[in-house]
Design a protein around this motif. Structure first.
Motif: not given
Length: 418
Positions: A89-108
């Motif tokens: 489950c924690l590994l799954g949260y790492v994937i979700v968190g990484t996705g949200l990190f990229l989504l909130t990156w204006d340059d990306v």
């Protein structure tokens, strides 16, 4: 597991277990990360849309998969090794968190239409709901394997307190980080905390699996937890009471609107308002670690939820920041009492081989009602306005308590002695 003799009323009995201390760090770090992440998403979505219904949709996106998969997840957790399930489950949260990190990156996200950004955020929240369907019963089951039965009440109090500390710090620091560093870099802290949880789960040894194959059909295995809860009336009553109280009294989704449009206190005030209920709950739980509830817990549970409803009404009507903070703080203090009593009932009444399935039923009743309550608040805010939505929810909570008191003698006579 042998049950060691501990001094009577020793508030630190379960804390002497090394693996349980690692478990507490996991509880704190994970809820810190997820509550901060949820607060950041709420802020970002409202800044993009200025629509309370979109805030409600965040909760709905997490509720639907968590609700639909709950029984299936509980059955899987009962059959699998619990420490390994938490790790996945924690590994799954790492994937979700990484996705949200990229989504909130204006340059990306430069040049990506706003509707697609929103859609991808809702999708990742939905993925988080899938993971939550498994992480809740996994954590609950793992706790029961870390300490002996005679320490369940003490361990539950500390576990819930660790959860509340994370729930306090997450949104509060989230609001501060948004003001200081922006949404994008705040998400990086979320990822860091999830990695702390990953480190700690690796320090806990694999645990035995108590599940015994009884020749049951898939339907019987999936519904056994529901049948157990239905037959254990005091557990059913406690879950139902908390479900409706959270469903109608959940004002958290409206805090973003209150901070921006009614109280006008900005992201710093938003973080403080989000943290206030958890601060109150944490202080209550720390007090209960030293003075556990042993007399008339059912009546005290009903009184606490009734007071919770009153605090929600005061918050809904308040136009002053300090009064709003005090109302939310009070709601958290009273909610802390109900959480401790309900979790203690769950630990004491549930057999080891059914912990995953019964915990999943609890997540249907209680955990998912947080997200569904957010959606209800968003819909009612669209119809009645944010103030009308919160006051309506508080009044409905009072009605649920009165109804439960009248129709549930098992709740009035509740005894928490193991």
């Amino acid at each position: 597991m042998d049950e060691p003799t501990v001094p009577r009323n020793d508030p630190y009995a379960s804390m002497r277990n090394v693996e349980f201390r690692y478990f507490l760090v996991i509880r704190f770090a994970l809820i810190f990360a997820l509550s901060m992440q949820f607060a950041i998403i709420e802020w970002k979505v409202y800044m993009l849309t200025r629509d309370p219904l979109n805030l409600g949709l965040i909760g709905l996106a997490e509720f639907i998969p968590a609700f639909c998969l709950a029984l299936f997840a509980g059955n899987i957790v009962d059959k699998k090794e619990k420490r390994g399930m938490v790790l996945k489950c924690l590994l799954g949260y790492v994937i979700v968190g990484t996705g949200l990190f990229l989504l909130t990156w204006d340059d990306v996200m430069k040049g990506v239409p706003q509707r697609w950004v929103l859609f991808m955020m809702y999708f990742l929240v939905c993925c988080g709901g899938i993971i939550r369907a498994f992480v809740s019963p996994s954590n609950f089951s793992l706790l029961g394997l870390l300490v002996p039965r005679n320490l369940y009440v003490n361990a539950t109090t500390w576990s819930t307190s660790a959860w509340q500390i994370g729930a306090i710090a997450g949104p509060a620091l989230g609001g501060l980080c948004i003001a200081m560093f922006g949404v994008h870099w705040s998400m990086l802290l979320v990822l860091g905390c999830i990695f702390v949880s990953l480190f700690c789960i690796l320090q806990i040894k694999r645990k035995p699996v108590h599940y015994k194959e009884m020749g049951e059909t898939v339907k019987e295995r999936l519904t056994k937890g529901l049948k157990f809860v239905w037959d254990t009336k005091v557990l059913l009553n406690a879950m139902t009471l908390d479900m409706f109280a959270v469903l109608f009294g959940g004002s958290v989704a409206m805090i973003t609107i209150y901070a921006n449009d009614i109280l006008k206190v900005g992201p710093e005030g938003f973080g403080a308002l989000r943290a206030a209920p958890a601060v109150g709950a944490f202080l209550t739980m720390m007090a209960l670690a030293y003075r556990p509830i042993v007399t008339r817990p059912g009546i005290k549970l009903l009184a606490a939820v009734f007071g919770f409803g009153l605090c929600i009404i005061v918050f809904g009507l308040s136009k002053h920041f300090i009064l709003s903070m005090a109302a939310l703080f009070g709601s958290g203090m009273l909610d802390g009492i109900s959480v401790i009593i309900r979790q203690t009932i769950l630990q004491l009444k549930t057999p080891d081989d059914m912990r995953g399935r019964v915990s999943s039923v609890s997540s249907i009743f209680v955990g998912s009602s947080n997200e569904l309550g957010s959606f209800e608040s968003g819909v009612m805010a669209r119809l009645l306005g944010p103030v009308g939505s919160v006051v309506f929810g508080g009044c409905m909570t009072l009605g649920v308590v009165v109804t439960t008191y009248i129709i549930s003698p098992a709740m009035r006579k509740l005894d928490l002695k193991a």
